[in-house]
Design a protein around this motif. Structure first.
Motif, PDB file in Angstrom:
ATOM      1  N   LEU A   1       0.833  -1.188   0.000  1.00  0.00           N
ATOM      2  CA  LEU A   1       0.000   0.000   0.000  1.00  0.00           C
ATOM      3  C   LEU A   1       0.870   1.241   0.000  1.00  0.00           C
ATOM      4  CD1 LEU A   1      -2.627  -1.118   2.645  1.00  0.00           C
ATOM      5  CD2 LEU A   1      -2.821  -1.208   0.169  1.00  0.00           C
ATOM      6  N   VAL A   2       0.407   2.250  -0.688  1.00  0.00           N
ATOM      7  CA  VAL A   2       1.137   3.509  -0.778  1.00  0.00           C
ATOM      8  C   VAL A   2       0.337   4.570  -0.032  1.00  0.00           C
ATOM      9  CG1 VAL A   2       2.020   5.257  -2.343  1.00  0.00           C
ATOM     10  CG2 VAL A   2       2.077   2.859  -2.997  1.00  0.00           C
ATOM     11  N   THR A   3       1.018   5.283   0.835  1.00  0.00           N
ATOM     12  CA  THR A   3       0.357   6.355   1.576  1.00  0.00           C
ATOM     13  C   THR A   3       0.542   7.679   0.838  1.00  0.00           C
ATOM     14  OG1 THR A   3       2.309   6.864   2.896  1.00  0.00           O
ATOM     15  CG2 THR A   3       0.800   5.204   3.771  1.00  0.00           C
ATOM     16  N   ARG A   4      -0.186   8.676   1.276  1.00  0.00           N
ATOM     17  CA  ARG A   4      -0.064  10.007   0.688  1.00  0.00           C
ATOM     18  C   ARG A   4       1.354  10.540   0.876  1.00  0.00           C
ATOM     19  NH1 ARG A   4      -4.804  14.034   1.730  1.00  0.00           N
ATOM     20  NH2 ARG A   4      -5.707  12.254   0.694  1.00  0.00           N
ATOM     21  N   LYS A   5       1.932  10.255   2.034  1.00  0.00           N
ATOM     22  CA  LYS A   5       3.297  10.702   2.318  1.00  0.00           C
ATOM     23  C   LYS A   5       4.287  10.055   1.345  1.00  0.00           C
ATOM     24  CE  LYS A   5       6.216  12.631   5.305  1.00  0.00           C
ATOM     25  NZ  LYS A   5       6.349  14.053   5.440  1.00  0.00           N
ATOM     26  N   ASP A   6       4.110   8.761   1.069  1.00  0.00           N
ATOM     27  CA  ASP A   6       4.977   8.070   0.113  1.00  0.00           C
ATOM     28  C   ASP A   6       4.902   8.731  -1.261  1.00  0.00           C
ATOM     29  OD1 ASP A   6       5.691   6.172   2.036  1.00  0.00           O
ATOM     30  OD2 ASP A   6       4.092   4.795   1.455  1.00  0.00           O
ATOM     31  N   LEU A   7       3.680   9.059  -1.690  1.00  0.00           N
ATOM     32  CA  LEU A   7       3.517   9.710  -2.991  1.00  0.00           C
ATOM     33  C   LEU A   7       4.167  11.082  -3.020  1.00  0.00           C
ATOM     34  CD1 LEU A   7      -0.135   8.826  -4.004  1.00  0.00           C
ATOM     35  CD2 LEU A   7       1.973   8.063  -5.075  1.00  0.00           C
ATOM     36  N   GLN A   8       4.018  11.842  -1.937  1.00  0.00           N
ATOM     37  CA  GLN A   8       4.627  13.170  -1.892  1.00  0.00           C
ATOM     38  C   GLN A   8       6.139  13.077  -1.995  1.00  0.00           C
ATOM     39  OE1 GLN A   8       3.059  14.743   1.743  1.00  0.00           O
ATOM     40  NE2 GLN A   8       1.207  15.538   0.781  1.00  0.00           N
ATOM     41  N   ILE A   9       6.724  12.097  -1.333  1.00  0.00           N
ATOM     42  CA  ILE A   9       8.180  11.916  -1.375  1.00  0.00           C
ATOM     43  C   ILE A   9       8.637  11.552  -2.788  1.00  0.00           C
ATOM     44  CG2 ILE A   9      10.065  10.435  -0.588  1.00  0.00           C
ATOM     45  CD1 ILE A   9       8.585  10.334   2.144  1.00  0.00           C
ATOM     46  N   GLU A  10       7.899  10.670  -3.433  1.00  0.00           N
ATOM     47  CA  GLU A  10       8.286  10.221  -4.768  1.00  0.00           C
ATOM     48  C   GLU A  10       8.048  11.286  -5.837  1.00  0.00           C
ATOM     49  OE1 GLU A  10       9.810   7.389  -5.801  1.00  0.00           O
ATOM     50  OE2 GLU A  10      10.077   6.958  -3.673  1.00  0.00           O
TER      51      GLU A  10
ATOM     52  N   ALA B   1       8.048  14.642  -5.400  1.00  0.00           N
ATOM     53  CA  ALA B   1       8.737  15.914  -5.163  1.00  0.00           C
ATOM     54  C   ALA B   1       9.766  16.234  -6.252  1.00  0.00           C
ATOM     55  CB  ALA B   1       9.375  15.916  -3.780  1.00  0.00           C
ATOM     56  N   PRO B   2      10.615  15.294  -6.656  1.00  0.00           N
ATOM     57  CA  PRO B   2      11.578  15.627  -7.727  1.00  0.00           C
ATOM     58  C   PRO B   2      10.897  15.969  -9.051  1.00  0.00           C
ATOM     59  CG  PRO B   2      12.217  13.589  -6.637  1.00  0.00           C
ATOM     60  CD  PRO B   2      10.863  13.952  -6.120  1.00  0.00           C
ATOM     61  N   ILE B   3       9.797  15.313  -9.343  1.00  0.00           N
ATOM     62  CA  ILE B   3       9.081  15.588 -10.585  1.00  0.00           C
ATOM     63  C   ILE B   3       8.501  16.994 -10.557  1.00  0.00           C
ATOM     64  CG2 ILE B   3       7.095  14.904 -11.998  1.00  0.00           C
ATOM     65  CD1 ILE B   3       7.653  12.020 -11.067  1.00  0.00           C
ATOM     66  N   LYS B   4       7.957  17.388  -9.408  1.00  0.00           N
ATOM     67  CA  LYS B   4       7.411  18.743  -9.286  1.00  0.00           C
ATOM     68  C   LYS B   4       8.489  19.793  -9.473  1.00  0.00           C
ATOM     69  CE  LYS B   4       3.389  17.884  -6.404  1.00  0.00           C
ATOM     70  NZ  LYS B   4       2.720  18.181  -5.130  1.00  0.00           N
ATOM     71  N   SER B   5       9.668  19.562  -8.900  1.00  0.00           N
ATOM     72  CA  SER B   5      10.747  20.545  -9.058  1.00  0.00           C
ATOM     73  C   SER B   5      11.225  20.592 -10.508  1.00  0.00           C
ATOM     74  CB  SER B   5      11.900  20.236  -8.108  1.00  0.00           C
ATOM     75  OG  SER B   5      12.497  19.005  -8.436  1.00  0.00           O
ATOM     76  N   ASP B   6      11.267  19.442 -11.175  1.00  0.00           N
ATOM     77  CA  ASP B   6      11.647  19.427 -12.592  1.00  0.00           C
ATOM     78  C   ASP B   6      10.625  20.186 -13.434  1.00  0.00           C
ATOM     79  OD1 ASP B   6      13.864  17.931 -11.982  1.00  0.00           O
ATOM     80  OD2 ASP B   6      13.026  16.019 -12.671  1.00  0.00           O
ATOM     81  N   LEU B   7       9.348  20.030 -13.125  1.00  0.00           N
ATOM     82  CA  LEU B   7       8.317  20.752 -13.866  1.00  0.00           C
ATOM     83  C   LEU B   7       8.444  22.257 -13.664  1.00  0.00           C
ATOM     84  CD1 LEU B   7       5.132  18.556 -13.445  1.00  0.00           C
ATOM     85  CD2 LEU B   7       6.380  19.031 -15.540  1.00  0.00           C
ATOM     86  N   THR B   8       8.826  22.675 -12.473  1.00  0.00           N
ATOM     87  CA  THR B   8       9.018  24.098 -12.210  1.00  0.00           C
ATOM     88  C   THR B   8      10.152  24.647 -13.084  1.00  0.00           C
ATOM     89  OG1 THR B   8       8.250  23.805  -9.944  1.00  0.00           O
ATOM     90  CG2 THR B   8       9.500  25.792 -10.412  1.00  0.00           C
TER      91      THR B   8
END
Length: 81
Positions: free
Chosen positions: A41-50, A52-59
């Protein structure tokens, strides 16, 4: 990863109340318990951690695209005015 709390006694009791025989209810409960134990199972926290790098790359991509469009707009304006 997260774990799921599963009350097997309560589940068997509800199946029995719904008309399942004792052995059917226990077999179904065991099968469900094993399926839940094997799942990851994946938690919301796990998704946020994974993510985060994609969000910074999109920025970074957004900034680069903005600068590129600004440069193109400047060249177009310079050529016509």
């Amino acid at each position: 990863m997260a774990s799921v709390t599963f009350d097997t006694h309560k589940f068997v009791r509800r199946l029995r109340e719904a008309g399942f025989q004792e052995n059917q209810a226990e077999a179904l409960t065991e099968a469900l318990r094993f399926a839940l134990e094997d799942s990851e199972l994946v938690t919301r926290k796990d998704l946020q951690i994974e993510l985060a790098p994609i969000k910074s790359d999109l920025t970074v991509v957004k900034w680069m695209l903005g600068l590129l469009l600004g440069g193109v707009a400047a060249l177009v304006l310079k050529s016509f005015f």
